[in-house]
Design a protein around this motif. Structure first.
Motif, mmCIF file in Angstrom:
data_model
loop_
_atom_site.group_PDB
_atom_site.id
_atom_site.type_symbol
_atom_site.label_atom_id
_atom_site.label_comp_id
_atom_site.label_asym_id
_atom_site.label_seq_id
_atom_site.Cartn_x
_atom_site.Cartn_y
_atom_site.Cartn_z
ATOM 1 N N GLY A 66 0.655 -1.182 0.120
ATOM 2 C CA GLY A 66 0.121 0.057 -0.031
ATOM 3 C C GLY A 66 0.891 1.193 0.015
ATOM 4 O O GLY A 66 1.910 1.233 0.462
ATOM 5 N N ILE A 67 0.135 2.246 -0.712
ATOM 6 C CA ILE A 67 0.816 3.748 -0.547
ATOM 7 C C ILE A 67 0.732 4.261 0.836
ATOM 8 O O ILE A 67 -0.556 4.490 1.322
ATOM 9 N N VAL A 68 1.514 4.796 1.466
ATOM 10 C CA VAL A 68 1.487 5.279 3.047
ATOM 11 C C VAL A 68 1.675 6.825 2.772
ATOM 12 O O VAL A 68 1.145 7.431 3.505
ATOM 13 N N ARG A 69 2.089 7.316 1.787
ATOM 14 C CA ARG A 69 2.261 8.793 1.630
ATOM 15 C C ARG A 69 2.963 9.029 0.029
ATOM 16 O O ARG A 69 3.291 8.227 -0.497
ATOM 17 N N VAL A 70 2.753 10.183 -0.558
ATOM 18 C CA VAL A 70 3.212 10.615 -1.702
ATOM 19 C C VAL A 70 4.263 11.725 -1.504
ATOM 20 O O VAL A 70 3.974 12.787 -0.889
ATOM 21 N N LEU A 71 5.479 11.689 -2.063
ATOM 22 C CA LEU A 71 6.698 12.745 -1.838
ATOM 23 C C LEU A 71 6.223 13.644 -2.878
ATOM 24 O O LEU A 71 6.061 13.495 -4.033
ATOM 25 N N PRO A 72 6.389 15.248 -2.617
ATOM 26 C CA PRO A 72 6.331 16.075 -3.484
ATOM 27 C C PRO A 72 7.438 16.153 -4.496
ATOM 28 O O PRO A 72 8.492 15.333 -4.391
ATOM 29 N N GLU A 73 7.264 16.799 -5.496
ATOM 30 C CA GLU A 73 8.200 16.970 -6.585
ATOM 31 C C GLU A 73 9.594 17.647 -6.054
ATOM 32 O O GLU A 73 9.246 18.557 -5.137
ATOM 33 N N GLY A 74 10.572 17.103 -6.315
ATOM 34 C CA GLY A 74 11.906 17.633 -5.769
ATOM 35 C C GLY A 74 12.074 17.071 -4.440
ATOM 36 O O GLY A 74 13.138 17.819 -3.797
ATOM 37 N N ALA A 75 11.769 16.117 -4.100
ATOM 38 C CA ALA A 75 12.125 15.545 -2.544
ATOM 39 C C ALA A 75 13.502 15.059 -2.600
ATOM 40 O O ALA A 75 13.901 14.395 -3.632
ATOM 41 N N LYS A 76 14.068 15.206 -1.463
ATOM 42 C CA LYS A 76 15.098 14.342 -1.210
ATOM 43 C C LYS A 76 15.065 13.433 -0.037
ATOM 44 O O LYS A 76 14.284 13.710 0.885
ATOM 45 N N VAL A 77 15.558 12.124 -0.214
ATOM 46 C CA VAL A 77 15.343 11.148 0.662
ATOM 47 C C VAL A 77 16.616 10.617 1.141
ATOM 48 O O VAL A 77 17.477 10.322 0.477
ATOM 49 N N PRO A 78 16.572 10.102 2.644
ATOM 50 C CA PRO A 78 17.816 9.534 2.950
ATOM 51 C C PRO A 78 17.628 7.914 2.912
ATOM 52 O O PRO A 78 16.328 7.524 2.367
ATOM 53 N N ILE A 79 18.742 7.056 2.616
ATOM 54 C CA ILE A 79 18.334 5.700 2.501
ATOM 55 C C ILE A 79 19.172 4.975 3.613
ATOM 56 O O ILE A 79 20.397 5.188 3.840
ATOM 57 N N PHE A 80 18.438 4.466 4.580
ATOM 58 C CA PHE A 80 18.844 3.843 5.612
ATOM 59 C C PHE A 80 19.226 2.431 5.298
ATOM 60 O O PHE A 80 20.401 2.067 5.890
ATOM 61 N N CYS A 81 18.622 1.760 4.503
ATOM 62 C CA CYS A 81 19.110 0.343 3.903
ATOM 63 C C CYS A 81 18.356 0.023 2.541
ATOM 64 O O CYS A 81 17.547 0.803 2.176
ATOM 65 N N GLN A 82 18.777 -0.868 1.765
ATOM 66 C CA GLN A 82 17.937 -1.346 0.524
ATOM 67 C C GLN A 82 17.826 -2.585 0.486
ATOM 68 O O GLN A 82 18.524 -3.691 1.245
ATOM 69 N N ASP A 130 14.457 1.372 -1.642
ATOM 70 C CA ASP A 130 15.261 2.090 -0.488
ATOM 71 C C ASP A 130 14.202 2.239 0.627
ATOM 72 O O ASP A 130 13.199 2.838 0.242
ATOM 73 N N ASN A 131 14.959 1.977 1.683
ATOM 74 C CA ASN A 131 14.182 2.227 2.984
ATOM 75 C C ASN A 131 14.592 3.834 3.426
ATOM 76 O O ASN A 131 15.446 3.982 3.828
ATOM 77 N N ILE A 132 13.327 4.583 3.448
ATOM 78 C CA ILE A 132 13.600 5.878 3.679
ATOM 79 C C ILE A 132 13.176 6.341 4.821
ATOM 80 O O ILE A 132 13.218 7.444 5.501
ATOM 81 N N ASP A 133 12.577 5.370 5.602
ATOM 82 C CA ASP A 133 11.846 5.851 7.060
ATOM 83 C C ASP A 133 11.416 4.391 7.543
ATOM 84 O O ASP A 133 11.367 3.479 6.731
ATOM 85 N N ASP A 134 10.937 4.293 8.804
ATOM 86 C CA ASP A 134 10.329 3.164 9.424
ATOM 87 C C ASP A 134 9.304 2.757 8.604
ATOM 88 O O ASP A 134 8.209 3.414 8.567
ATOM 89 N N GLY A 135 9.242 1.378 7.840
ATOM 90 C CA GLY A 135 8.217 0.939 7.045
ATOM 91 C C GLY A 135 7.896 1.832 5.887
ATOM 92 O O GLY A 135 6.585 1.506 5.321
ATOM 93 N N GLU A 136 8.822 2.401 5.315
ATOM 94 C CA GLU A 136 8.645 3.303 4.008
ATOM 95 C C GLU A 136 9.674 2.905 3.253
ATOM 96 O O GLU A 136 10.765 3.161 3.449
ATOM 97 N N PHE A 137 9.248 2.462 1.910
ATOM 98 C CA PHE A 137 10.198 2.149 0.769
ATOM 99 C C PHE A 137 9.889 2.797 -0.545
ATOM 100 O O PHE A 137 8.559 3.244 -0.882
ATOM 101 N N VAL A 138 10.504 3.345 -1.263
ATOM 102 C CA VAL A 138 10.629 3.727 -2.645
ATOM 103 C C VAL A 138 11.465 3.091 -3.526
ATOM 104 O O VAL A 138 12.471 2.752 -3.278
ATOM 105 N N SER A 139 10.989 2.932 -4.653
ATOM 106 C CA SER A 139 11.692 2.305 -5.767
ATOM 107 C C SER A 139 12.954 3.086 -6.183
ATOM 108 O O SER A 139 12.940 4.218 -6.469
ATOM 109 N N ASP A 140 14.051 2.322 -6.154
ATOM 110 C CA ASP A 140 15.616 2.736 -6.503
ATOM 111 C C ASP A 140 15.474 3.301 -7.739
ATOM 112 O O ASP A 140 16.243 4.266 -8.228
ATOM 113 N N ALA A 141 14.520 3.089 -8.943
ATOM 114 C CA ALA A 141 14.454 3.511 -10.481
ATOM 115 C C ALA A 141 14.045 4.970 -10.184
ATOM 116 O O ALA A 141 14.161 5.663 -11.257
#
Length: 114
Positions: free
Chosen positions: A55-71, A88-99
């Motif tokens: 499921g989608i938990v949120r949507v990042l806005p255009e131009g967002a920067k993300v940390p990568i804690f692990c992959q 990419d794990n960007i927060d607890d229980g939150e992932f984005v595609s590295d693509a």
């Protein structure tokens, strides 16, 4: 100096040294955390797991920067920066595609999620 006072001074010195080491490690970890640009012009879906079936938990806005804690590997996605199965794990229980994250690499840039 009494033996009780000597023990207190030694204990206080050891505790202070331990706090300095622990503080230095935390500062080093925070200082080494890097933020990566997401694809330009894209509002990026953040999912609860490493795949499009999550499921989608949120949507990042255009131009967002993300940390990568692990992959971790997951669903293969074709995106702005190519095709990848790395998530990419960007927060607890939150992932984005590295693509959709500009890491400068087609491979892993962080440790594997455990």
């Amino acid at each position: 100096m009494t033996s009780g006072r000597r023990r207190f001074v030694l204990f206080a010195s050891a505790a202070g040294a331990l706090l300095m080491v622990m503080g230095s490690a935390a500062t080093a970890d925070a200082a080494s955390l890097r933020y990566y640009d997401t694809a330009p012009g894209i509002r990026l879906n953040v999912r609860s797991g490493p795949g499009t079936q999550y499921g989608i938990v949120r949507v990042l806005p255009e131009g967002a920067k993300v940390p990568i804690f692990c992959q971790t590997p997951g669903t293969t996605v074709s995106g702005y920066y190519g095709t990848s199965n790395i998530w990419d794990n960007i927060d607890d229980g939150e992932f984005v595609s590295d693509a959709y994250v500009n890491t400068g690499s087609d491979g892993y840039v962080a440790s594997r999620c455990g």
